[in-house]
Design an enzyme around this catalytic site. Structure first.
Site, PDB file in Angstrom:
ATOM      1  N   LEU A  53      27.533  64.881  47.844  1.00 29.84           N
ATOM      2  CA  LEU A  53      26.235  64.940  48.675  1.00 29.84           C
ATOM      3  C   LEU A  53      26.628  64.941  50.102  1.00 29.84           C
ATOM      4  CD1 LEU A  53      24.281  62.076  46.799  1.00 29.84           C
ATOM      5  CD2 LEU A  53      24.087  64.477  46.772  1.00 29.84           C
ATOM      6  N   ASP A  54      25.911  65.629  51.004  1.00 25.90           N
ATOM      7  CA  ASP A  54      25.948  65.643  52.453  1.00 25.90           C
ATOM      8  C   ASP A  54      26.085  64.032  53.033  1.00 25.90           C
ATOM      9  OD1 ASP A  54      26.019  68.357  52.508  1.00 25.90           O
ATOM     10  OD2 ASP A  54      23.826  68.274  53.101  1.00 25.90           O
ATOM     11  N   TRP A  55      26.670  64.028  54.260  1.00 27.79           N
ATOM     12  CA  TRP A  55      26.939  62.686  54.808  1.00 27.79           C
ATOM     13  C   TRP A  55      25.288  62.032  55.089  1.00 27.79           C
ATOM     14  CZ3 TRP A  55      25.745  62.018  60.449  1.00 27.79           C
ATOM     15  CH2 TRP A  55      26.207  60.841  60.969  1.00 27.79           C
ATOM     16  N   GLU A  56      24.563  62.859  55.465  1.00 28.80           N
ATOM     17  CA  GLU A  56      23.259  61.913  55.586  1.00 28.80           C
ATOM     18  C   GLU A  56      22.355  62.027  54.402  1.00 28.80           C
ATOM     19  OE1 GLU A  56      21.505  63.140  59.830  1.00 28.80           O
ATOM     20  OE2 GLU A  56      22.498  64.955  59.010  1.00 28.80           O
ATOM     21  N   THR A  57      22.507  62.704  53.377  1.00 27.81           N
ATOM     22  CA  THR A  57      21.997  62.662  52.112  1.00 27.81           C
ATOM     23  C   THR A  57      22.190  61.438  51.274  1.00 27.81           C
ATOM     24  OG1 THR A  57      21.833  65.101  51.975  1.00 27.81           O
ATOM     25  CG2 THR A  57      21.324  63.829  49.980  1.00 27.81           C
TER      26      THR A  57
END
Length: 211
Positions: free
Chosen positions: A56-60
């Protein structure tokens, strides 16, 4: 590095399902100051065998699965590669879509001049398909369910931007109003379904969005 703020949704001999918090990498970054990540925290705090299956992306935030042995890792990775898993995300998007649901099929590629952004490119982009559905409408934004059929980097963020509805709090893609509307990227992996790598039993995990 502590396990604080990391919720273990499910664990057994084959796999771990984690509710990843926002602002935490899935795997270590290249820079020395980007070594703190989900897999490292797990490996250093009781799960040395943990192997990343997808990211998952860093911010997700939200549901992510890790394997606990090589055979499980191989089988879970195959399921993701062959699109035998099911995933759904909850997001807040700016504006009001005219319809209540739809599909976005636009090819995507990484854009080095604006890294780490991705862009729609009909000549060099890779096939990407997303289904979306409005769950709730507010005055200036909507809660939507996003279902990616493909798994391209930043797919959901770029696809929603492409139809004029960027995600709230998205520092890479949102317009100023959508960016200011929330303190974090409003994208959360809320549902994950897969087959158990040992037994073949179909499993489903749900994790409500924190926004």
């Amino acid at each position: 590095m502590p396990l604080s703020q990391i919720e273990i949704v499910h664990q057994d001999a084959a796999l771990l399902v984690i509710n990843k918090p926002t602002l935490l990498l899935s795997v270590p970054g290249r820079a020395d100051d980007n070594k703190d990540c989900l897999v490292t925290r797990l490996q250093e705090n009781g799960y040395p065998e943990a192997l990343i299956v997808h990211r998952l992306d860093w911010e997700t935030s939200g549901l992510i699965v890790l394997a606990r042995d090589a055979d499980s890792h191989r089988e879970l990775s195959r399921q993701f590669h062959d699109r035998e898993t099911e995933k759904a995300y909850t997001a807040l998007c700016w504006g009001q879509p005219e319809l209540d649901s739809g599909r976005i099929e636009l090819p995507l590629r990484y854009d080095p001049p604006t890294k780490p952004r991705h862009v729609v490119d009909f000549e060099q982009g890779k096939h990407a398909l997303t289904y979306w559905r409005v769950l709730e409408r507010f005055e200036r934004h909507c809660r939507v369910e996003l279902t990616p059929i493909t798994g391209r980097s930043h797919q959901l963020r770029v696809h929603m931007l492409s139809i004029g509805h960027p995600l709230l709090g998205d520092r890479l893609y949102a317009n100023p109003e959508a960016l200011a509307a929330h303190e974090r990227l409003c994208l959360h992996a809320s549902m994950l379904s897969l087959s158990h790598p040992h037994t073949g039993e179909r499993l489903r995990f749900d994790c409500p969005a924190p926004f």
